[in-house]
Design an enzyme around this catalytic site. Structure first.
Site, PDB file in Angstrom:
ATOM      1  CB  CYS A 173      -0.963  -0.002   1.187  1.00 22.87           C
ATOM      2  SG  CYS A 173      -0.179   0.007   2.815  1.00 22.87           S
TER       3      CYS A 173
ATOM      4  CG  HIS B   3      -4.404   0.087   3.869  1.00 22.26           C
ATOM      5  ND1 HIS B   3      -3.644  -0.723   3.044  1.00 22.26           N
ATOM      6  CD2 HIS B   3      -5.450   0.510   3.105  1.00 22.26           C
ATOM      7  CE1 HIS B   3      -4.211  -0.796   1.850  1.00 22.26           C
ATOM      8  NE2 HIS B   3      -5.303  -0.050   1.866  1.00 22.26           N
TER       9      HIS B   3
ATOM     10  CG  HIS C 219      -6.806   0.645  -1.573  1.00 21.10           C
ATOM     11  ND1 HIS C 219      -6.988  -0.036  -0.394  1.00 21.10           N
ATOM     12  CD2 HIS C 219      -7.945   0.401  -2.284  1.00 21.10           C
ATOM     13  CE1 HIS C 219      -8.163  -0.636  -0.379  1.00 21.10           C
ATOM     14  NE2 HIS C 219      -8.757  -0.388  -1.519  1.00 21.10           N
TER      15      HIS C 219
END
Length: 226
Positions: free
Chosen positions: A141, A188, A200
């Protein structure tokens, strides 16, 4: 099987993006739209084919109908890339009307954050790899956010925790978020696309994906790089 088919179709797409220079203050034309209004459009045709590629001979994914709302991923072309109900493909841009009244085929981008989001979208369908930073061969991420922003001259750390400190804080939270903002969660990060949507590097199963509903997990911070 359906999941694999959708993934194959997404990977097969090659997005073409037109990045336009921001006009001087007071010179914005009717065909130029702000990032906050450019991400969704409404079908104006009775029936509109959604196809795998720009060619009229490419396979048809679905038939859209007047009033259907789509996420518009590319602009300023005869055929534009859109997403609806988990399907991503191409339609005739003149039949997609944006909220300011212009069509997707005539709209131009006037916001750097929107350019970031549009660039990031072309990697949807590519794989997730923990510790990676390749937008094509595998990234996690924070590597995804880092590598996307590198294209625009921004050097970000390869750490979701450290990216919480990059740029400036968006006051007011999600209601004031704009396309290109970094949405930070616990462990994240994602790039905001506008209209309650993020792109993402999600996980090893889904890879790089678009998620509707930004608050699907608790938001820790929202950061703006431009």
């Amino acid at each position: 099987m359906l999941r694999k088919l959708k993934r194959f179709l997404v990977i097969a797409f090659t997005a073409v993006f037109i990045l336009n220079m921001v006009p001087a203050a007071g010179t914005q034309s009717a065909g130029q739209v702000e990032a906050a209004t450019i991400m969704t459009g409404t079908v104006s045709s009775v029936n509109l084919d959604l196809r795998v590629r720009k060619s009229a001979k490419s396979p048809r994914l679905a038939v859209l109908h007047r009033g259907d709302v789509v996420s518009v991923l590319t602009f300023n072309k005869k055929k534009v890339k859109v997403q609806i109900n988990g399907l991503t493909g191409y339609v005739k841009g003149k039949y997609i009307t944006l909220s300011n009244g212009t069509t997707a085929s005539k709209a131009t981008i006037v916001d750097m954050g929107q350019q970031v989001a549009n660039y990031a979208v072309q990697f949807v369908g590519n794989p997730y790899r923990w510790g990676g930073s390749s937008l094509t061969n595998g990234t996690d991420c924070s590597g995804f956010v880092m590598s996307v922003y590198r294209k625009f001259g921004k050097a970000l750390p390869h750490s979701s925790y450290e990216q919480r400190r990059c740029g400036k804080k968006v006051k007011g939270g999600l209601r004031n978020a704009k396309a290109g903002d970094i949405i930070c969660y616990s462990g994240h990060v994602a790039i905001y696309m506008g209209n309650n949507t993020i792109v993402h590097a999600s996980n090893p199963r889904d890879g790089i994906k678009i998620t509707y509903g930004v608050a699907y997990r608790s938001i820790v911070a929202i950061r703006r790089m431009f």
